[in-house]
Motif scaffolding. Structure first.
Motif, mmCIF file in Angstrom:
data_model
loop_
_atom_site.group_PDB
_atom_site.id
_atom_site.type_symbol
_atom_site.label_atom_id
_atom_site.label_comp_id
_atom_site.label_asym_id
_atom_site.label_seq_id
_atom_site.Cartn_x
_atom_site.Cartn_y
_atom_site.Cartn_z
ATOM 1 N N GLY A 35 0.839 -1.187 0.000
ATOM 2 C CA GLY A 35 0.000 0.000 0.000
ATOM 3 C C GLY A 35 0.864 1.223 0.000
ATOM 4 O O GLY A 35 2.084 1.158 -0.041
ATOM 5 N N ALA A 43 -5.577 -5.531 -5.889
ATOM 6 C CA ALA A 43 -6.355 -4.452 -5.289
ATOM 7 C C ALA A 43 -5.462 -3.544 -4.451
ATOM 8 O O ALA A 43 -5.605 -2.313 -4.475
ATOM 9 C CB ALA A 43 -7.481 -5.041 -4.442
ATOM 10 N N ASP A 85 -4.771 0.390 -5.116
ATOM 11 C CA ASP A 85 -4.971 1.448 -4.122
ATOM 12 C C ASP A 85 -3.737 2.341 -4.018
ATOM 13 O O ASP A 85 -3.849 3.565 -3.868
ATOM 14 C CB ASP A 85 -5.280 0.826 -2.763
ATOM 15 C CG ASP A 85 -6.642 0.146 -2.734
ATOM 16 O OD1 ASP A 85 -7.471 0.457 -3.625
ATOM 17 O OD2 ASP A 85 -6.866 -0.697 -1.843
ATOM 18 N N ALA A 144 -3.697 4.588 -6.969
ATOM 19 C CA ALA A 144 -4.750 5.599 -6.853
ATOM 20 C C ALA A 144 -4.307 6.728 -5.937
ATOM 21 O O ALA A 144 -4.557 7.914 -6.207
ATOM 22 C CB ALA A 144 -6.030 4.947 -6.342
ATOM 23 N N ALA A 145 -3.627 6.373 -4.815
ATOM 24 C CA ALA A 145 -3.151 7.404 -3.900
ATOM 25 C C ALA A 145 -2.109 8.297 -4.584
ATOM 26 O O ALA A 145 -2.094 9.521 -4.392
ATOM 27 C CB ALA A 145 -2.555 6.753 -2.656
ATOM 28 N N PRO A 176 -6.166 3.036 -11.736
ATOM 29 C CA PRO A 176 -7.073 4.074 -11.238
ATOM 30 C C PRO A 176 -7.845 4.774 -12.351
ATOM 31 O O PRO A 176 -9.015 5.141 -12.157
ATOM 32 C CB PRO A 176 -6.131 5.050 -10.511
ATOM 33 C CG PRO A 176 -4.928 4.241 -10.168
ATOM 34 C CD PRO A 176 -4.778 3.273 -11.288
#
Length: 866
Positions: free
Chosen positions: A158, A270, A274, A277-278, A323
């Motif tokens: 992440g 996933a 994420d 996307a951040a 994203p």
């Protein structure tokens, strides 16, 4: 599945490829969408053909301009290839969804203005478009190409960084993202590091699945150096506390285990989605503004697939795009981004690719450093480090290095220990290389170069089925390659040809015809054997870019013979320089193009009649003389060529003496080269006694004329001496005049350079003729101090070309001084170092040896000697 399965990957990664396969097995989607040109959909079925052997690439080129082309390479360890084969093996529909090549290859407005950005802010070349050898980049249309940063790949990661899962690597192996022990060219620094457009730190140099663009138009579309791009891998690695993005990617993504259950197969993708996307929330498109059009087209294709198949859709694309594919946009907005894009008609096919073209250091700007290592990790079922060390040991043994089983065991232990000390979950290529250097190579990097070349990179060349579309010229070339049994290979090899054999002569014709078409499969080299005209030596190496060259040459004809003939005729008509036409005539004879030769000969006769420059004539004659030598071995009619060559030689004999007067140093040096070439050429022309005698008279005039530069006078005297047309006494007289006190030292040095300079055996002449050496020594000793500095560069250039042994012998002779004549054999000698006549007693001493060699009796041998 409750929605589209978005599998964000980083291209060319064994761990990512295994994870994609596991996710597809768990989800069983109804359709698979892959980042790639939609024109390739019609060719996807060929990927299941038994003859298809990766690495391969999709090749797209503009129909009207075949040089405008792009490749989409795929290896067996590419996630896209794994997804493609999975879908074909299960009868699941599979499609490409990237921006069409018709847009990617279209000339864009910024190319027309030689600028990567238009006035209204249209972005420059596509991110990650891979430059051809020597530079250049970009496909020239919005959205063309691939990701400059496509970091993807599965893993429990992440934005804040998560430690890797424990457990064994997939199928017993892991892979480094960069894959090489060398310093990664794109190594990045702190978080948020920005890289100039066209290069991204910490990434693999781009998207290995994206297009590798070639052609002059793309070279003009160079990346804008002022554009800045974010490297997401560098940001994530720095956030996790790593100073090396590539090592972070290895540890967190590629070195992950396979213990996850099928239900968890989607979780790594996933998590990575994420993270991306951040990053995109913070940096937007991160400088990858070309991707906006590409992602709009992907969303349109994803909508269409969901409408047809529901949510049972799997998408394999670069993680940076995930994203964007999840973004809530309208169909009208996406179509607006694509409106007005330029478009060209394109053709597409599969072509073989090579591991070397996947490697960054070979010029492939968006590849990986270690395709051979990646292929090993993907192909072995278990114990990858042990098997790799065994491979290395076998290679070193083949090179006669002493490597035992104990070396292999110790190297494996050291690699695993290094990985533990460095806090890595598994040993990567860096650890294995360090262990090999220490254990098997005794600390030397020299054997490591061989290992990198043969194993880490490798010489694998893919194969494509015969059913793959191809231009007619390519099909004819393939047919000739098979009939002549010269298979294209990625590994460079030597080919020795005997032109007296029909098969070898046919191979020679093919290679020469391809060279005339600018298809550089083979390069002539100097052979190790006979220097006769019936032998040829070639260095062969097939590169993927040659498929583009074949497509370009297809405009000249549908067969190799017709295309080479048409191009030769066109070049003959358009050539303006005489030397161009003579070189073309030589090519036509070597390639055996009887239909083109008359056109070339007419052009040659016209250019020769109009060209009055002696330098041009002298430059053209050697090629004609060489061409005449091919007539016997190649059974070619060279009568017309001989007439033109004789006419040019006559004009040179008339115009050369006046052309050699009043020349400066550079002009004299150039004319000396022409003099050598003409002298050799006249010796190769059909033996016309009158022409040879006339050329001898020209050399005598040049040697005796004071207005001719010294380097030319000295060279003419030397050529006459070598041909036996100048007595040694006369040569010594000319040297004495040239080195007399009244001659300026610079002119005298130039004469010496012409007489004994270069690789023409002048050193040995001075060694064996002490009188000439004494003249040179006496002159050099008498050069005034103020002039010595001026003549020293000329002398150094002259004598530095001699072999070390010759220079050493000359030094010894000068140190001893002139040899004293002694003994009866030297009583009448007029030349130091030479006897007055034959020493019969010494000559008879060789008779017993000749008797043994020739097997004849002493009486016959004595008769021969007398």
């Amino acid at each position: 599945m409750t929605g589209p399965l978005l599998l964000g990957v980083r291209h060319h990664g064994p761990g990512s490829a295994r994870a994609v396969r596991a996710a597809l097995e768990a989800a069983s989607p109804a359709v698979v969408l892959i980042e790639g040109p939609p024109e390739g959909d019609a060719l996807l079925a060929l990927a299941a053909d038994e003859q298809m052997r990766p690495p391969v690439a999709l090749l797209a080129h503009a129909v009207d301009d075949p040089g405008r082309a792009a490749f989409w390479p795929l290896a067996e360890f590419s996630p896209e290839w794994v997804a493609l084969r999975w879908a074909l093996g299960r009868g699941v529909p599979v499609r490409f969804i990237d921006l069409p090549a018709a847009h990617s290859l279209a000339p864009a407005a910024e190319e027309e203005s030689a600028s990567p950005e238009t006035a209204d802010g249209e972005p420059g070349p596509p991110a990650g478009a891979e430059p051809p050898e020597g530079g250049g980049a970009g496909a020239g249309a919005p959205g063309a190409g691939a990701d400059s940063v496509d970091p993807g790949g599965p893993g429990p990661v992440g934005p804040s960084g998560v430690a890797p899962l424990s457990g064994q690597p997939p199928e017993g192996g892991g892979a480094g993202a960069a894959g090489g022990p060398e310093a990664t060219p794109g190594a990045a620094g702190p978080a948020g590091t920005l890289a100039p457009d066209g290069g991204t730190p910490g990434a693999q140099g781009g998207d290995g699945a994206g297009p590798h663009t070639v052609g002059p138009e793309h070279e003009r579309g160079a990346p804008d150096p002022s554009g800045l791009r974010i490297d997401p891998i560098a940001v994530l690695a720095e956030t996790a506390g790593y100073d090396d993005p590539e090592r972070w990617w290895e540890d967190v993504i590629e070195h992950r285990g396979t213990a996850a259950h099928a239900a968890d197969a989607r979780a790594p993708f996933a998590a990575l989605g994420d993270a991306m996307a951040a990053l995109r929330e913070t940096y937007g498109h991160g400088g990858h503004d070309r991707d906006l059009a590409r992602e709009a087209h992907m969303r349109i294709q994803l909508r269409a697939a969901r409408k047809e198949f529901g949510d049972e859709v799997a998408v394999v694309c670069g993680a940076w795009h995930v994203p964007a594919l999840e973004e809530k946009t309208t169909l009208a907005a996406d179509k607006a981004l694509l409106k007005g894009l330029p478009k060209v008609k394109t053709e597409m096919t599969w072509v073989p690719w090579t591991y070397r073209r996947l490697a960054r250091h070979s010029g492939y700007g968006a590849g990986i450093d270690s395709p051979g290592w990646y292929g090993h990790l993907f192909g072995v079922a278990d114990r990858p480090i042990e098997r790799w060390m065994t491979k290395v040991a076998g290679l070193l043994r083949d090179e006669d290095r002493l490597v035992s089983s104990a070396h292999v065991i110790e190297a494996v232990r050291l690699a695993e220990t290094l990985a533990a000390m460095r806090g890595r979950p598994l040993a990567g290529l860096t650890e294995t290389t360090d262990a090999i250097r220490a254990v098997m190579c005794e600390g030397s990097d020299v054997p490591l170069d061989l290992i990198r070349d043969r194993l880490v990179v490798g010489d694998v060349l893919g194969e494509v089925p015969d059913a793959a579309p191809a231009v007619p010229l390519q099909r004819d070339l393939t047919r000739l390659q098979r009939s002549l049994r010269i298979k294209p290979e990625a590994l460079e090899r030597e080919l020795e040809l005997d032109l007296r054999k029909e098969t070898d002569a046919a191979k020679s014709r093919l290679l020469h015809r391809l060279r005339l078409l600018s298809i550089g499969w083979g390069e002539p080299v100097t052979g190790r054997g006979s220097t006769g005209t019936f032998r040829e030596s070639w260095r062969l190496r097939w590169e993927p870019e040659l498929f583009v060259k074949v497509a370009e040459a297809g405009v000249w004809g549908t067969t190799v013979l017709s295309a080479a003939t048409a191009k030769a005729e066109s070049k003959a008509v358009s050539a303006t320089a005489l030397a161009e036409v003579t070189a073309l005539a030589e090519q036509c004879l070597l390639a055996e193009l009887p239909d083109a030769l008359p056109v070339v000969m007419r052009a040659l006769a016209d250019r020769a009649a109009l060209d009055a420059d002696v330098g041009h004539l002298a430059q053209a004659l050697p090629a004609l003389a060489r061409s005449l030598r091919y007539g016997d071995v190649r059974s070619t009619d060279t009568v017309a060529l001989g007439e033109v060559a004789a006419g040019i030689a006559e004009r040179i004999c008339v115009g050369l003496p006046p052309a050699c007067t009043g020349l400066d140093a550079d002009g004299a040096a150039g004319m000396r080269g022409h003099l050598d070439g003409v002298h050799t050429a006249i010796g190769l022309l059909p033996k016309g006694r009158e022409l040879i005698e006339r050329w001898g008279s020209v050399l005598h005039r040049l040697a005796a004329r004071d207005t001719v530069p010294g380097v030319i006078r000295g060279r003419a005297a030397r050529l006459l001496l070598d041909d036996g047309r100048l007595e040694e006494d006369e040569a010594a007289r000319l040297m004495g005049l040239a080195l007399s006190v009244g001659t300026p030292p610079a002119d005298a040095a130039a004469w010496i350079e012409g007489f004994v300079g270069g690789a023409s055996g002048g050193g040995m002449l001075l060694v064996h003729d002490e009188r000439l050496l004494a003249l040179v020594d006496a002159w050099l000793s008498g050069v005034p101090a103020d002039a010595f500095t001026d003549v020293l560069p000329l002398l150094r250039r002259t004598f530095s070309a001699y072999e070390p042994g010759v220079r050493r012998t000359l030094g010894e002779l000068v140190r001893r001084g002139p040899a004293a004549a002694s003994g009866p054999a030297h009583a009448e000698s007029t030349m130091p170092g030479f006897g007055a006549g034959l020493d019969g007693q010494r000559a008879d001493a060789v008779l017993p040896v000749l008797h043994l060699l020739l097997g004849i009796d002493d009486n016959d041998l004595a008769g021969v000697a007398r």
